[in-house]
Design a protein around this motif. Structure first.
Motif, short mmCIF file in Angstrom:
data_model
loop_
_atom_site.label_atom_id
_atom_site.label_comp_id
_atom_site.label_asym_id
_atom_site.label_seq_id
_atom_site.Cartn_x
_atom_site.Cartn_y
_atom_site.Cartn_z
N ALA A 70 -26.82 -4.69 -24.86
CA ALA A 70 -26.41 -5.29 -23.58
C ALA A 70 -26.77 -6.78 -23.56
O ALA A 70 -26.00 -7.60 -23.04
N ALA A 71 -27.93 -7.13 -24.11
CA ALA A 71 -28.31 -8.54 -24.17
C ALA A 71 -27.33 -9.34 -25.03
O ALA A 71 -26.95 -10.46 -24.67
N ALA A 72 -26.92 -8.76 -26.15
CA ALA A 72 -25.94 -9.44 -27.02
C ALA A 72 -24.61 -9.61 -26.28
O ALA A 72 -23.97 -10.66 -26.35
N PHE A 73 -24.20 -8.58 -25.54
CA PHE A 73 -22.96 -8.67 -24.77
C PHE A 73 -23.08 -9.73 -23.67
O PHE A 73 -22.13 -10.46 -23.42
N ALA A 74 -24.23 -9.81 -23.02
CA ALA A 74 -24.42 -10.83 -21.98
C ALA A 74 -24.34 -12.23 -22.58
O ALA A 74 -23.71 -13.13 -22.00
N LEU A 75 -24.93 -12.41 -23.75
CA LEU A 75 -24.87 -13.71 -24.42
C LEU A 75 -23.44 -14.05 -24.82
O LEU A 75 -22.99 -15.18 -24.65
N GLU A 76 -22.72 -13.07 -25.33
CA GLU A 76 -21.32 -13.28 -25.72
C GLU A 76 -20.50 -13.70 -24.50
O GLU A 76 -19.70 -14.63 -24.57
N LYS A 77 -20.72 -13.04 -23.37
CA LYS A 77 -20.00 -13.40 -22.14
C LYS A 77 -20.38 -14.80 -21.68
O LYS A 77 -19.53 -15.56 -21.20
N LEU A 78 -21.66 -15.17 -21.81
CA LEU A 78 -22.10 -16.51 -21.45
C LEU A 78 -21.34 -17.56 -22.24
O LEU A 78 -20.91 -18.58 -21.69
N VAL A 79 -21.14 -17.31 -23.53
CA VAL A 79 -20.39 -18.24 -24.37
C VAL A 79 -18.97 -18.42 -23.84
O VAL A 79 -18.47 -19.55 -23.74
N TYR A 80 -18.32 -17.33 -23.47
CA TYR A 80 -16.96 -17.42 -22.93
C TYR A 80 -16.93 -18.11 -21.56
O TYR A 80 -15.99 -18.84 -21.25
N LEU A 112 -14.15 -16.13 -14.64
CA LEU A 112 -14.77 -15.39 -13.53
C LEU A 112 -15.02 -13.94 -13.94
O LEU A 112 -16.08 -13.38 -13.65
N ASN A 113 -14.06 -13.34 -14.60
CA ASN A 113 -14.21 -11.99 -15.11
C ASN A 113 -15.39 -11.91 -16.07
O ASN A 113 -16.23 -11.02 -15.97
N ASP A 114 -15.46 -12.85 -17.00
CA ASP A 114 -16.56 -12.84 -17.96
C ASP A 114 -17.90 -13.06 -17.28
O ASP A 114 -18.91 -12.48 -17.68
N PHE A 115 -17.92 -13.88 -16.24
CA PHE A 115 -19.16 -14.11 -15.50
C PHE A 115 -19.66 -12.82 -14.85
O PHE A 115 -20.84 -12.49 -14.91
N ILE A 116 -18.75 -12.09 -14.23
CA ILE A 116 -19.11 -10.82 -13.58
C ILE A 116 -19.69 -9.84 -14.61
O ILE A 116 -20.74 -9.23 -14.38
N PHE A 117 -19.03 -9.71 -15.75
CA PHE A 117 -19.53 -8.77 -16.75
C PHE A 117 -20.78 -9.30 -17.46
O PHE A 117 -21.62 -8.51 -17.90
N MET A 118 -20.94 -10.61 -17.53
CA MET A 118 -22.19 -11.17 -18.05
C MET A 118 -23.35 -10.72 -17.16
O MET A 118 -24.40 -10.30 -17.66
N LEU A 119 -23.15 -10.79 -15.85
CA LEU A 119 -24.18 -10.35 -14.91
C LEU A 119 -24.46 -8.85 -15.07
O LEU A 119 -25.62 -8.42 -15.04
#
Length: 132
Positions: A70-80, A112-119
């Motif tokens: 989940a942390a890796a996914f959050a970081l990936e979303k942060l990049v996007y 915006l979508n990536d931000f929501i899923f990053m959270l």
């Protein structure tokens, strides 16, 4: 942590990535998306977004601790999200809409979508850290 909420969140992220890319790119035939960001949103980049979606889908079936995933996914979303913000600051979204409605809508919402899923992914990481 409620496993149903966890599973639903990961499946929703997968569907947004896979369904979003396939819909807005018209199955990789919408060249306007590629033209406005040829590095991040090339057809290869769009394909990699699909691959990330498959990773989220796979993670939805893991029943053990997935905090680091989940942390890796959050970081990936942060990049996007950062890529989207940089793109938005340097481009005029109205010119995208003038060329293609789907591409305009894609560029309007993907960050915006990536931000929501990053959270969401960050929340999963934090909750599983507390439960460990």
């Amino acid at each position: 942590m409620n496993s149903k909420v966890l599973r639903f969140g990961f499946i929703a992220a997968a569907l947004m990535n896979i369904g979003g890319v396939l819909t807005f790119s018209r199955f990789f035939t919408n060249s306007v998306i590629n033209e406005f960001d040829p590095v991040v949103m090339s057809n290869f980049g769009l394909l990699m977004i699909l691959v990330w979606g498959l990773a989220y889908l796979g993670a939805s079936f893991v029943n053990s601790n997935i905090k680091w995933l989940a942390a890796a996914f959050a970081l990936e979303k942060l990049v996007y999200v950062i890529a989207w913000l940089v793109w938005f600051l340097g481009n005029d979204i109205s010119s995208v809409y003038e060329q293609d409605l789907f591409a305009g809508f894609f560029y309007s919402i993907y960050g915006l979508n990536d931000f929501i899923f990053m959270l969401f992914f960050a929340w999963v990481f934090i909750r599983q850290n507390k439960n460990a």
